[in-house]
Write a protein that holds these residues in place. Structure first.
Motif, PDB file in Angstrom:
ATOM      1  N   TRP A   7       0.840  -1.210   0.000  1.00  0.00           N
ATOM      2  CA  TRP A   7       0.000   0.000   0.000  1.00  0.00           C
ATOM      3  C   TRP A   7       0.869   1.253   0.000  1.00  0.00           C
ATOM      4  N   LEU A   8       1.951   1.224   0.788  1.00  0.00           N
ATOM      5  CA  LEU A   8       2.831   2.385   0.857  1.00  0.00           C
ATOM      6  C   LEU A   8       3.509   2.649  -0.487  1.00  0.00           C
ATOM      7  N   ARG A   9       3.848   1.592  -1.222  1.00  0.00           N
ATOM      8  CA  ARG A   9       4.470   1.754  -2.537  1.00  0.00           C
ATOM      9  C   ARG A   9       3.545   2.489  -3.493  1.00  0.00           C
ATOM     10  N   ASN A  10       2.239   2.206  -3.413  1.00  0.00           N
ATOM     11  CA  ASN A  10       1.274   2.894  -4.276  1.00  0.00           C
ATOM     12  C   ASN A  10       0.988   4.310  -3.787  1.00  0.00           C
ATOM     13  N   ALA A  11       1.037   4.515  -2.450  1.00  0.00           N
ATOM     14  CA  ALA A  11       0.668   5.822  -1.900  1.00  0.00           C
ATOM     15  C   ALA A  11       1.713   6.889  -2.174  1.00  0.00           C
ATOM     16  N   VAL A  12       2.985   6.511  -2.316  1.00  0.00           N
ATOM     17  CA  VAL A  12       4.039   7.515  -2.516  1.00  0.00           C
ATOM     18  C   VAL A  12       4.245   7.847  -3.982  1.00  0.00           C
ATOM     19  N   GLY A  13       3.399   7.343  -4.874  1.00  0.00           N
ATOM     20  CA  GLY A  13       3.591   7.591  -6.303  1.00  0.00           C
ATOM     21  C   GLY A  13       3.469   9.045  -6.695  1.00  0.00           C
ATOM     22  N   ALA A  18       9.752   9.696  -4.679  1.00  0.00           N
ATOM     23  CA  ALA A  18       8.931   8.596  -4.179  1.00  0.00           C
ATOM     24  C   ALA A  18       9.782   7.531  -3.479  1.00  0.00           C
ATOM     25  N   GLU A  19      10.931   7.186  -4.041  1.00  0.00           N
ATOM     26  CA  GLU A  19      11.756   6.140  -3.451  1.00  0.00           C
ATOM     27  C   GLU A  19      12.283   6.560  -2.082  1.00  0.00           C
ATOM     28  N   HIS A  20      12.684   7.825  -1.974  1.00  0.00           N
ATOM     29  CA  HIS A  20      13.177   8.321  -0.685  1.00  0.00           C
ATOM     30  C   HIS A  20      12.062   8.314   0.356  1.00  0.00           C
ATOM     31  N   VAL A  21      10.876   8.750  -0.034  1.00  0.00           N
ATOM     32  CA  VAL A  21       9.745   8.761   0.898  1.00  0.00           C
ATOM     33  C   VAL A  21       9.409   7.350   1.348  1.00  0.00           C
ATOM     34  N   TYR A  22       9.401   6.417   0.399  1.00  0.00           N
ATOM     35  CA  TYR A  22       9.078   5.034   0.749  1.00  0.00           C
ATOM     36  C   TYR A  22      10.107   4.465   1.729  1.00  0.00           C
ATOM     37  N   ALA A  23      11.393   4.717   1.477  1.00  0.00           N
ATOM     38  CA  ALA A  23      12.428   4.176   2.345  1.00  0.00           C
ATOM     39  C   ALA A  23      12.348   4.762   3.752  1.00  0.00           C
ATOM     40  N   VAL A  25       9.666   6.147   5.318  1.00  0.00           N
ATOM     41  CA  VAL A  25       8.463   5.724   6.027  1.00  0.00           C
ATOM     42  C   VAL A  25       8.567   4.257   6.432  1.00  0.00           C
ATOM     43  N   ASP A  26       9.088   3.409   5.550  1.00  0.00           N
ATOM     44  CA  ASP A  26       9.225   1.989   5.879  1.00  0.00           C
ATOM     45  C   ASP A  26      10.199   1.788   7.046  1.00  0.00           C
ATOM     46  N   ASN A  27      11.300   2.533   7.039  1.00  0.00           N
ATOM     47  CA  ASN A  27      12.247   2.449   8.153  1.00  0.00           C
ATOM     48  C   ASN A  27      11.618   2.939   9.451  1.00  0.00           C
TER      49      ASN A  27
END
Length: 411
Positions: A7-13, A18-23, A25-27
């Motif tokens: 879900w997070l991968r789709n939300a940061v599109g 996007a990749e920085h935000v995903y990393a 938030v996941d961390n």
């Protein structure tokens, strides 16, 4: 990959990085298991709304050797991480915000870590912000519990009524009987002077009854000489006159308000007239503006045409310049030339004749200054003169063979 990560991968599109935000938030979710991501509408201070990613939940802290959970919500702006996120403390129904230098009444946090983020964003992260908030809240918690409302007992909800005042001994006057009825009964004797009737006991939950009407005492009537006259209660007192000072203040306030309203009315009237005049001027100037716009559009079209023509000319000139630079500079002898061999020979003979003439001149100056002797001067001049004679004869011969009227012959 878990469902949350998908879900997070789709939300940061929709984010720039996007990749920085995903990393980040996941961390953060792995470091703080009590937090969860969501997408929600954020309302800015100017009223704009935007769909942003939010990390919300509770942030565990330690305060005075006890564990507490602070509800927080951190909004990630679209330029993240070049701009810092927006952290909030979100109190529950049982909590109140404790405003301070790093927290306002709306719950928005303004800690020093955000200032560091604005100065050097590459060294900051979402987990670092939450750690800074955790350390700050462990020293000074941002919320506190609401005080519980103590309910009063049922018997204390109503205040006990005050007892009525002690009445003075009543004095009764006999009523006036009708004319056809038996004589009136004399009034009962008054009670002893020291007797005071005690008020009845009234339950606390029932309001006291109103006191009985008080009559003005009067002497007992003479029943033998005249009919008894009933004692009537006195007329009510006239109303209390108004305070003249208060009336004067009311008049002053009324006059002041009236004056201010009149001034405001005049000012608004003048403004309305001025606005009407401006409106009339604007309406009258609309045709002139349209004509000027049409003229400017025509000038714009002409300028565009001239600009295109000049651009083509400049491009052609630049092309020619580049060609000439590529060919290099021409030789000096190629600059002066003719269309035929005879003319070129004539040009060379004339140039040699002029050169011999200049040489003889400089030899004469050298003889005058003593740089060469007379014998050398004569010998050299004789040789140059013979050569000049031959060249001039050849020039005359070529000129004679040229058709009369040509430019080279005239020259």
């Amino acid at each position: 990959m878990s469902l949350t990560q998908k879900w997070l991968r789709n939300a940061v599109g929709s984010y720039e990085h996007a990749e920085h935000v995903y990393a980040d938030v996941d961390n953060t979710l792995q470091q703080f298991p009590t937090l969860r991501p969501k997408s929600d509408v954020y309302t800015w201070d100017d009223g704009r709304t935007q769909l942003l990613l939010c990390v919300h939940g509770v942030l565990p802290i330690q305060f005075r050797n006890a564990s507490y959970h602070i509800p927080v919500a951190v909004w990630l702006t679209r330029p993240y991480p070049s701009e810092p996120p927006i952290p909030y403390v979100v109190p529950t129904q049982d909590m109140l915000i404790k405003a301070g230098p790093h927290l306002d009444l709306s719950g928005r946090c303004s800690i020093d870590y955000l200032d560091q983020w604005r100065r050097k964003s590459e060294s900051c992260s979402l987990s670092g912000l939450l750690e800074a908030m955790q350390a700050l809240f462990s020293r000074d918690p941002p919320v506190y519990s609401k005080p519980k409302q103590q309910q009063q007992p049922q018997h204390q909800l109503h205040q006990p009524p005050h007892l009525p005042p002690k009445p003075s001994p009543p004095t009764y006057a006999p009523p006036r009987p009708p004319s056809s009825v038996s004589p009136p009964v004399p009034p009962p004797p008054p009670p002893p002077p020291h007797f005071v009737p005690s008020p009845p006991q009234i339950p606390q939950s029932v309001p006291p009854p109103p006191p009985p009407p008080q009559f003005i005492p009067s002497p007992p009537p003479n029943l033998l000489d005249e009919d008894p006259v009933p004692i009537v209660a006195p007329a009510p007192a006239p109303p209390r006159p108004p305070n003249p000072e208060l009336v004067r203040l009311h008049d002053q306030v009324h006059a002041k308000l009236t004056s201010e309203l009149n001034s405001l009315h005049q000012a608004l009237t003048l403004d309305a007239e001025r606005l009407r005049a401006h409106q009339a001027d604007l309406l009258a100037g609309e045709p002139a503006i349209r004509d000027e716009m049409a003229r400017l559009e025509a000038v714009r079209d002409v300028c565009r045409t001239v600009a295109v023509r000049y651009r083509d000319t400049v491009n052609l000139t630049e092309k020619n310049i580049s060609d000439l630079r590529r060919k290099g500079d021409p030789e000096v002898d190629e600059l002066v030339c003719s269309t035929t061999i005879v003319h070129n020979q004539l040009i060379n003979l004339v140039a040699e004749d002029n050169a011999i003439e200049d040489t003889i001149y400089h030899l004469h100056r050298a003889l005058s200054t003593g740089r060469i002797d007379l014998e050398r001067f004569l010998r050299t001049t004789r040789v140059l003169a013979e050569e000049q004679f031959m060249k001039r004869a050849l020039i005359e011969k070529i000129k004679a063979s040229l058709p009369i009227g040509s430019s080279s012959w005239a020259a």
